[in-house]
Design a protein around this motif. Structure first.
Motif, PDB file in Angstrom:
ATOM      1  N   ILE A  64      40.803  -1.467  19.012  1.00  0.00           N
ATOM      2  CA  ILE A  64      41.348  -1.250  17.828  1.00  0.00           C
ATOM      3  C   ILE A  64      40.552  -1.780  16.470  1.00  0.00           C
ATOM      4  O   ILE A  64      40.382  -1.304  15.479  1.00  0.00           O
ATOM      5  N   ALA A  65      40.490  -3.397  16.796  1.00  0.00           N
ATOM      6  CA  ALA A  65      39.713  -3.954  15.877  1.00  0.00           C
ATOM      7  C   ALA A  65      38.180  -3.241  15.622  1.00  0.00           C
ATOM      8  O   ALA A  65      37.769  -3.303  14.529  1.00  0.00           O
ATOM      9  N   ARG A  66      37.649  -2.904  16.807  1.00  0.00           N
ATOM     10  CA  ARG A  66      36.247  -2.369  16.572  1.00  0.00           C
ATOM     11  C   ARG A  66      36.244  -0.967  16.123  1.00  0.00           C
ATOM     12  O   ARG A  66      35.384  -0.671  15.052  1.00  0.00           O
ATOM     13  N   SER A  67      37.024  -0.192  16.200  1.00  0.00           N
ATOM     14  CA  SER A  67      36.957   1.150  15.703  1.00  0.00           C
ATOM     15  C   SER A  67      37.888   1.502  14.403  1.00  0.00           C
ATOM     16  O   SER A  67      37.454   2.381  13.716  1.00  0.00           O
ATOM     17  N   GLU A  68      38.760   0.636  14.088  1.00  0.00           N
ATOM     18  CA  GLU A  68      39.691   0.870  13.259  1.00  0.00           C
ATOM     19  C   GLU A  68      39.694  -0.420  12.042  1.00  0.00           C
ATOM     20  O   GLU A  68      40.429  -0.271  10.909  1.00  0.00           O
TER      21      GLU A  68
END
Length: 313
Positions: A64-68
């Motif tokens: 989630i941190a990487r994509s959003e």
């Protein structure tokens, strides 16, 4: 003649509400990313889903941190803060009011009356806050590739009412009402554990007149909060899964994934078994067990501070 317990005044109810609201605000602020992960795990059924598949909690947080980015980890934060603050404030207020009513003509409350007080408070809070939790769930389930995403809390609220009607704001209310048992179990366990701990410490110190504020410290409140929360989570978690699945946004054709609570139960049991009702329990426990400790540390200390200030005044 038995000496009856003194009834708390109306002022005490507002002090309980302030302490509860402060506790709820402190709790949700540091634990929200785990709440996002838990919600996504809860609705992922391994079949048709708009939610990405994650291997485990650390992988979900990383993905989630990487994509959003930070925004993804804190999706639905505004309704979560608003809902948690209002919920805890109202919960402690209604709980204290119920205990005051049941305490009339009694020295102390039985476990059954603690349970009734907590259940009553939980039902009232559920009716007041269900729309906030529905919007929070919808925002947490949004991914960057979703068609017509909500731009925020107010847009979500307007869009839901426009496209689905105001009744949609109360999707998941039934399992939410069943989840009242969560608060009832937690508060009853907390009160009984607290009573036992105070009694034990009073005997150790040979001071039977000492109050809980004199005998208990923040470590005690943390232990009491965590243990009571653990008991409640293990008992009531399936209701949370059912509620989250009901609160998903309908497809672009307007067709909801599940019709009602019984439909969720049947489909989950059929395709996923018992394990399906406990999806996301790991991030839920990582979020809520320490969060309960923080909540009761803040609550008890704020309440003691308010009592001290009132006496000095």
């Amino acid at each position: 003649m038995k000496k009856m317990a003194a009834l708390p005044s109306a002022d005490w109810q507002w002090e309980n509400a302030v302490a509860g609201a402060a506790a709820g605000l402190a709790t949700v602020t540091f634990s929200h990313p785990l709440d996002v992960v838990r919600t996504r795990f809860q609705v992922y059924d391994g079949r048709i889903s708009n939610v990405p598949a994650y291997r485990n909690t650390p992988h979900a947080l990383y993905a989630i941190a990487r994509s959003e980015g930070f925004r993804g980890l804190y999706a639905g934060f505004y309704p979560a803060v608003l809902g948690s603050t209002i919920s805890w404030g109202l919960y402690f207020f209604f709980y204290s009011k119920a205990k005051q009513r049941y305490l009339r003509n009694r020295e102390e409350l039985s476990p059954g009356l603690h349970l009734a007080s907590a259940a009553e408070a939980g039902a009232l809070v559920c009716f007041c806050t269900n729309p906030l939790w529905l919007v929070k769930t919808r925002l947490q389930l949004q991914t960057p590739d979703q068609i017509r995403p909500y731009t925020g809390f107010h847009d979500a609220l307007r869009t839901i009412i426009k496209e689905e009607g105001w009744r949609a704001l109360y999707k998941g209310l039934m399992p939410g009402l069943f989840m009242v048992t969560h608060g009832a179990i937690q508060f009853t366990a907390y009160e009984e554990f607290r009573k036992f701990l105070v009694s034990s410490k009073a005997q150790e110190n040979e001071n039977t007149l000492a109050t809980a504020a004199d005998l208990l410290d923040s470590v005690d409140y943390a232990t009491l909060g965590a243990s009571s929360k653990l008991a409640a989570i293990l008992t009531t978690y399936p209701f949370q899964v059912v509620r989250s699945r009901l609160q998903q946004r309908p497809s672009t054709t307007g067709v909801p994934r599940y019709i009602d609570s019984w439909h969720v139960v049947k489909e989950t049991a059929r395709f996923e078994g018992v394990r399906g009702f406990y999806r996301g329990i790991t991030p839920n426990m990582l979020k809520n067990v320490p969060a309960a400790s923080v909540t009761f540390i803040v609550y008890e200390n704020v309440l003691n501070l308010l009592k001290l200030s009132r006496r000095e005044y």
